[in-house]
Motif scaffolding. Structure first.
Motif, PDB file in Angstrom:
ATOM      1  N   ALA A  29       0.837  -1.208   0.000  1.00 51.01           N
ATOM      2  CA  ALA A  29       0.000   0.000   0.000  1.00 51.01           C
ATOM      3  C   ALA A  29       0.863   1.247   0.000  1.00 51.01           C
ATOM      4  N   ILE A  30       1.919   1.234   0.802  1.00 49.16           N
ATOM      5  CA  ILE A  30       2.823   2.390   0.850  1.00 49.16           C
ATOM      6  C   ILE A  30       3.507   2.591  -0.493  1.00 49.16           C
TER       7      ILE A  30
ATOM      8  N   ALA B  21      -1.390  13.080   1.995  1.00 50.80           N
ATOM      9  CA  ALA B  21      -0.661  13.077   3.269  1.00 50.80           C
ATOM     10  C   ALA B  21      -1.396  12.231   4.312  1.00 50.80           C
ATOM     11  N   LEU B  22      -2.726  12.337   4.342  1.00 49.00           N
ATOM     12  CA  LEU B  22      -3.507  11.536   5.281  1.00 49.00           C
ATOM     13  C   LEU B  22      -3.386  10.053   4.967  1.00 49.00           C
ATOM     14  N   GLU B  23      -3.461   9.716   3.682  1.00 47.34           N
ATOM     15  CA  GLU B  23      -3.359   8.297   3.299  1.00 47.34           C
ATOM     16  C   GLU B  23      -1.975   7.741   3.627  1.00 47.34           C
ATOM     17  N   MET B  24      -0.936   8.518   3.372  1.00 47.29           N
ATOM     18  CA  MET B  24       0.419   8.080   3.686  1.00 47.29           C
ATOM     19  C   MET B  24       0.592   7.935   5.197  1.00 47.29           C
ATOM     20  N   GLY B  25       0.106   8.923   5.933  1.00 47.88           N
ATOM     21  CA  GLY B  25       0.213   8.863   7.389  1.00 47.88           C
ATOM     22  C   GLY B  25      -0.522   7.677   7.969  1.00 47.88           C
TER      23      GLY B  25
ATOM     24  N   LYS C 115       7.381   8.209  10.783  1.00 48.39           N
ATOM     25  CA  LYS C 115       6.924   8.538   9.426  1.00 48.39           C
ATOM     26  C   LYS C 115       5.447   8.924   9.436  1.00 48.39           C
ATOM     27  N   ALA C 116       4.659   8.231  10.250  1.00 46.87           N
ATOM     28  CA  ALA C 116       3.234   8.572  10.349  1.00 46.87           C
ATOM     29  C   ALA C 116       3.081  10.012  10.821  1.00 46.87           C
TER      30      ALA C 116
ATOM     31  N   GLY D 232       4.222   6.400  19.729  1.00 46.86           N
ATOM     32  CA  GLY D 232       5.640   6.654  19.514  1.00 46.86           C
ATOM     33  C   GLY D 232       6.351   7.084  20.781  1.00 46.86           C
ATOM     34  N   GLY D 233       5.631   7.083  21.908  1.00 53.06           N
ATOM     35  CA  GLY D 233       6.261   7.405  23.191  1.00 53.06           C
ATOM     36  C   GLY D 233       6.263   8.868  23.552  1.00 53.06           C
ATOM     37  N   HIS D 234       5.318   9.646  22.992  1.00 50.11           N
ATOM     38  CA  HIS D 234       5.256  11.083  23.278  1.00 50.11           C
ATOM     39  C   HIS D 234       3.850  11.466  23.757  1.00 50.11           C
ATOM     40  N   PRO D 235       3.437  10.972  24.942  1.00 45.00           N
ATOM     41  CA  PRO D 235       2.055  11.222  25.394  1.00 45.00           C
ATOM     42  C   PRO D 235       1.732  12.697  25.590  1.00 45.00           C
ATOM     43  N   ALA D 236       2.719  13.509  26.015  1.00 46.39           N
ATOM     44  CA  ALA D 236       2.454  14.934  26.226  1.00 46.39           C
ATOM     45  C   ALA D 236       2.075  15.630  24.922  1.00 46.39           C
ATOM     46  N   ASP D 237       2.696  15.213  23.813  1.00 45.29           N
ATOM     47  CA  ASP D 237       2.347  15.789  22.509  1.00 45.29           C
ATOM     48  C   ASP D 237       0.986  15.290  22.030  1.00 45.29           C
TER      49      ASP D 237
END
Length: 349
Positions: free
Chosen positions: A59-60, A77-81, A92-93, A121-126
């Motif tokens: 798909a990518i 961009a939405l489909e790639m993400g 990448k997402a 991705g380990g960034h809950p604050a964001d």
């Protein structure tokens, strides 16, 4: 008469001008319709189909081919993400989903997926400010963003906000006993044990008869090997909720750990009478009966558990132990070997 002639000439002139303008319009090439948009629509459908089939890399590749032809195709961009999100390639997402939210700030799905990508991705604050804006659920996310928002609050140690989030999820007031109980359960699942205990105790203080509050405290205490406290909490739960099969099972587990096998067996039988669909009580029954030396009864319970869940390494290991205690070496080796194979499949490391 002269007026009529003039009027006829005017009409003829006007008609000829209109015809000339129409001819000119027909002769001038119309503005080309961007081919990328129609192609993109087709490629998006194909890429989504490939993703649904588990062929995320394919798909990518489809989407990358489109990107090479038209880097700014609408919706790309939405489909790639989304594709990278499905692949669990969260950096990448994030890269593509940020582009999608800039291109369309009102796109709730892009915003939600970006927030989830930050969390995963380990960034809950964001993730928090994005998920606060979009607390619904989009099917391509595969998770409920409201739940993830609550977990993000836990991971950033904002327990009050977590309680509000979980209260909203379950439609209960944020300061209610139920809200404290739901949050305590989530905290325990995330291994925030001290805060989980604090919140469970707060739930009990607000409503001493709240079902499953004492059960959760019992689970916490048995997890911490605080067996007398666990027993006390499970007994309190049964006084409130006498038909709860899982409480009998957990109380039996507590008794088995302090070698009160008779009490454990009695409670396990009650658990099975109330709910015969769970394998846990049958497995523990087999273990208890094996400890008591009642091997035939232990085999019966363990075989029942194995029939319900043939892929349980624990069940087959206990069967192997029981056969070994009975002197049935061949059966014991077979079960122990199967248990080892199943364990390796479940945890290759």
């Amino acid at each position: 008469m002269f007026r009529l002639v003039l009027f006829a000439i005017f009409l003829l002139t006007f008609s000829l001008m209109g015809l000339a303008q129409q001819t000119a319009l027909n002769e001038v090439p119309s503005a080309p319709v961007p081919q990328a948009s129609s192609v993109a629509s087709s490629d998006f459908a194909e890429a989504r189909k490939l993703t649904q089939q588990g062929k995320v890399d394919d798909a990518i590749a489809e989407l990358q081919a489109l990107e090479a032809r038209d880097p700014v195709a609408k919706g790309l961009a939405l489909e790639m993400g989304t594709a990278y999100y499905k692949k669990s390639d969260f950096p990448k997402a994030i890269e593509y989903l940020k582009k999608a939210t800039v291109a369309d700030p009102a796109n709730g799905e892009a915003m939600q997926l970006l927030g989830l990508s930050y969390y995963l991705g380990g960034h809950p604050a964001d993730a928090i400010p994005l998920l606060e804006k979009v607390q619904g659920w989009y099917s391509r996310a595969n998770v409920d963003a409201s739940y993830i928002l609550g977990i993000c609050y836990i991971q950033t140690k904002d327990y009050a906000q977590a309680r509000k989030a979980f209260g909203k999820m379950f439609d209960v007031p944020p300061d209610s006993a139920a809200s404290y109980l739901f949050t305590a359960r989530m905290l325990f699942r995330q291994e925030y044990d001290p805060i989980a205990e604090e919140y469970a105790l707060k739930a009990v203080a607000l409503d001493p008869k709240l079902p499953l509050a004492h059960f959760l405290l019992g689970e916490l205490y048995i997890y911490k090997s605080r067996i007398p406290e666990a027993v006390a909490e499970f007994q309190k739960e049964l006084a409130i909720n006498p038909a709860h099969a899982a409480t009998y099972y957990k109380l039996a587990d507590a008794y088995s750990r302090i070698q009160k096998y008779e009490d454990a067996e009695r409670l396990l039988q009650r658990s099975i009478w109330l709910d015969s669909t769970s394998t846990g009580p049958y497995i523990l029954m087999g273990k208890v009966l094996e400890k008591k030396g009642e091997f035939d009864l232990a085999l019966r319970a363990l075989k029942r558990a194995a029939a319900m869940d043939p892929n349980s390494a624990t069940t087959h290991h206990l069967l192997g132990q029981t056969y070994r205690d009975m002197g049935k070496k061949e059966e014991a080796e077979s079960e122990l070997k199967l248990a080892e194979e199943l364990q390796h499949k479940q945890d290759p490391h």
